[in-house]
Write a protein that holds these residues in place. Structure first.
Motif, short mmCIF file in Angstrom:
data_model
loop_
_atom_site.label_atom_id
_atom_site.label_comp_id
_atom_site.label_asym_id
_atom_site.label_seq_id
_atom_site.Cartn_x
_atom_site.Cartn_y
_atom_site.Cartn_z
N VAL A 4 22.37 52.12 39.33
CA VAL A 4 22.44 52.90 40.47
C VAL A 4 22.16 51.84 41.56
CG1 VAL A 4 21.11 54.53 42.03
CG2 VAL A 4 21.28 54.97 39.56
N SER A 5 23.27 51.53 42.30
CA SER A 5 22.89 50.56 43.21
C SER A 5 22.85 51.17 44.71
CB SER A 5 24.31 49.58 43.18
OG SER A 5 25.47 50.30 43.16
N GLN A 6 22.11 50.32 45.58
CA GLN A 6 22.07 50.66 46.91
C GLN A 6 22.21 49.81 47.99
OE1 GLN A 6 17.35 52.75 45.72
NE2 GLN A 6 18.03 52.71 47.94
N THR A 7 22.91 49.55 48.87
CA THR A 7 23.06 48.82 49.89
C THR A 7 22.60 49.38 51.29
OG1 THR A 7 25.35 49.31 49.93
CG2 THR A 7 24.84 47.58 48.74
N PRO A 8 22.03 48.55 52.31
CA PRO A 8 21.43 47.32 51.71
C PRO A 8 20.34 47.32 51.19
CG PRO A 8 20.88 47.78 54.11
CD PRO A 8 21.77 49.02 53.49
N LYS A 9 19.65 46.20 50.63
CA LYS A 9 18.30 45.78 50.08
C LYS A 9 17.22 46.03 51.31
CE LYS A 9 19.47 44.03 45.67
NZ LYS A 9 20.20 45.35 45.19
N TYR A 10 17.83 45.45 52.31
CA TYR A 10 16.85 45.30 53.34
C TYR A 10 17.34 45.73 54.68
CZ TYR A 10 13.84 42.41 50.10
OH TYR A 10 13.08 42.13 48.77
N ASN A 26 27.03 54.58 38.44
CA ASN A 26 28.23 54.53 37.40
C ASN A 26 27.74 55.22 36.19
OD1 ASN A 26 26.51 52.66 36.37
ND2 ASN A 26 27.72 50.77 36.94
N LEU A 27 27.03 56.04 36.21
CA LEU A 27 26.22 56.52 34.82
C LEU A 27 26.93 57.91 34.54
CD1 LEU A 27 22.42 56.02 35.83
CD2 LEU A 27 23.93 54.79 34.10
N GLY A 28 27.70 58.49 35.36
CA GLY A 28 28.46 59.60 35.23
C GLY A 28 27.44 60.72 35.32
N HIS A 29 26.41 60.29 36.05
CA HIS A 29 25.52 61.65 36.21
C HIS A 29 26.03 62.53 37.35
CE1 HIS A 29 21.76 59.38 34.80
NE2 HIS A 29 22.29 59.91 33.89
N ASP A 30 25.68 63.82 37.15
CA ASP A 30 26.08 64.91 38.35
C ASP A 30 25.28 65.07 39.43
OD1 ASP A 30 25.72 67.88 36.31
OD2 ASP A 30 24.44 66.46 36.85
N THR A 31 24.02 64.59 39.48
CA THR A 31 23.18 64.94 40.44
C THR A 31 22.67 63.52 40.91
OG1 THR A 31 22.42 66.96 39.24
CG2 THR A 31 21.02 66.42 40.96
N MET A 32 22.34 63.45 42.30
CA MET A 32 21.74 62.39 42.93
C MET A 32 20.85 62.93 44.02
SD MET A 32 25.20 60.00 43.43
CE MET A 32 24.36 58.68 43.77
N TYR A 33 19.96 61.78 44.20
CA TYR A 33 18.78 62.17 45.06
C TYR A 33 18.31 60.96 46.04
CZ TYR A 33 17.90 64.79 40.62
OH TYR A 33 17.99 65.75 39.61
N TRP A 34 17.72 61.33 47.11
CA TRP A 34 17.05 60.44 47.86
C TRP A 34 15.72 60.76 47.95
CZ3 TRP A 34 18.67 56.06 49.44
CH2 TRP A 34 20.23 55.74 49.44
N TYR A 35 14.78 59.73 47.96
CA TYR A 35 13.41 59.89 47.81
C TYR A 35 12.88 58.66 48.87
CZ TYR A 35 12.76 62.58 43.74
OH TYR A 35 12.74 63.61 43.10
N PHE A 90 14.70 55.23 48.16
CA PHE A 90 14.99 55.24 46.80
C PHE A 90 16.30 56.12 46.58
CE2 PHE A 90 12.70 51.97 44.64
CZ PHE A 90 11.27 52.00 45.21
N CYS A 91 17.20 55.96 45.99
CA CYS A 91 18.30 56.63 45.55
C CYS A 91 18.01 56.67 43.99
CB CYS A 91 19.71 56.04 45.68
SG CYS A 91 21.04 56.86 45.08
N ALA A 92 18.43 58.01 43.53
CA ALA A 92 18.51 58.00 41.81
C ALA A 92 19.42 59.12 41.39
CB ALA A 92 16.80 58.62 41.65
#
Lengths: 114, 111
Positions: A4-10, A26-35, A90-92
């Motif tokens: 799980v990659s996020q941009t930017p870091k700062y 790139n995990l093939g997951h079907d659900t994503m979140y913002w925390y 955080f993205c998850a």
């Protein structure tokens, strides 16, 4: 090979600006979140998308707008930034099934509004 | 309102000590309880617990869930400086995958 990659870091920006944070998995997951994690390290859910459909929309100012162009991407756009938006975002992602909600988190985006 | 409460909020121990971290919850439609370790960046997964009384173990870490009393504990034996981190407890509620987090316990292990 980041899962799980996020941009930017700062991200340091002035009050009133508009900014976006991007997330890809790139995990093939079907659900994503913002925390959002505040200065006291408290993590709180903001949004969740399952297969590009919004399924969780917590009490978040409407200056925050998520967008999921496909199930591997979830972006967060923030309008008219305020000092109180300073936090780590955080993205998850996870695979939505009935037995396992194991998450994988991105490394976070530290947003500082000055 | 759904709530997850961790205690203590912070803890300082010396290497070799054993620590017990607590997590209690009041959540409708409970599905599972998860423990995470957060060092400088992203929380990393430790355990997921769904059934009462079954201990999960990984090396020096172990955890157990009590669904009747609505709490879980995380034990770390023979602590090392590398165990210094924030330990987060979260409960999965409903069928959306949403996690409700506690405030975290900050553990510092001194040499």
């Amino acid at each position: 090979d980041t899962a799980v990659s996020q941009t930017p870091k700062y991200l340091v920006t002035q009050m009133g600006n508009d900014k976006s944070i991007k997330c890809e998995q790139n995990l093939g997951h079907d659900t994503m979140y913002w925390y959002k994690q505040d200065s006291k390290k408290f993590l709180k859910i903001m949004f969740s998308y399952n297969n590009k459909e919004l399924i969780i929309n917590e009490t978040v100012p409407n200056r925050f707008s998520p967008k999921s162009p496909d199930k591997a991407h979830l972006n967060l756009h923030i309008n008219s930034l305020e000092l109180g938006d300073s936090a780590v975002y955080f993205c998850a992602s996870s695979q939505y099934d009935t037995s396992n909600y194991g998450y994988t988190f991105g490394s976070g985006t530290r947003l500082t509004v000055v | 309102e759904d709530k997850v409460v961790q205690s203590p909020l912070s803890l300082v121990v010396h290497e070799g000590d054993t620590v017990t971290l607590n997590c209690s919850y009041e959540v409708t439609n409970f599905r599972s309880l998860l423990w995470y370790k957060q060092e400088k960046k992203a929380p990393t997964f430790l355990f997921m617990l769904t059934s009462s009384g079954i201990e999960k173990k990984s090396g020096r870490l172990s955890s157990i869930l009590d669904k009747k009393e609505l709490f879980s504990i995380l034990n770390i034996t023979a602590t090392q400086t590398g165990d210094s981190a924030i330990y987060l407890c979260a409960v999965s509620s409903g069928n959306t995958g949403k996690l409700i987090f506690g405030q975290g316990t900050t553990l510092q292990v001194k040499p």
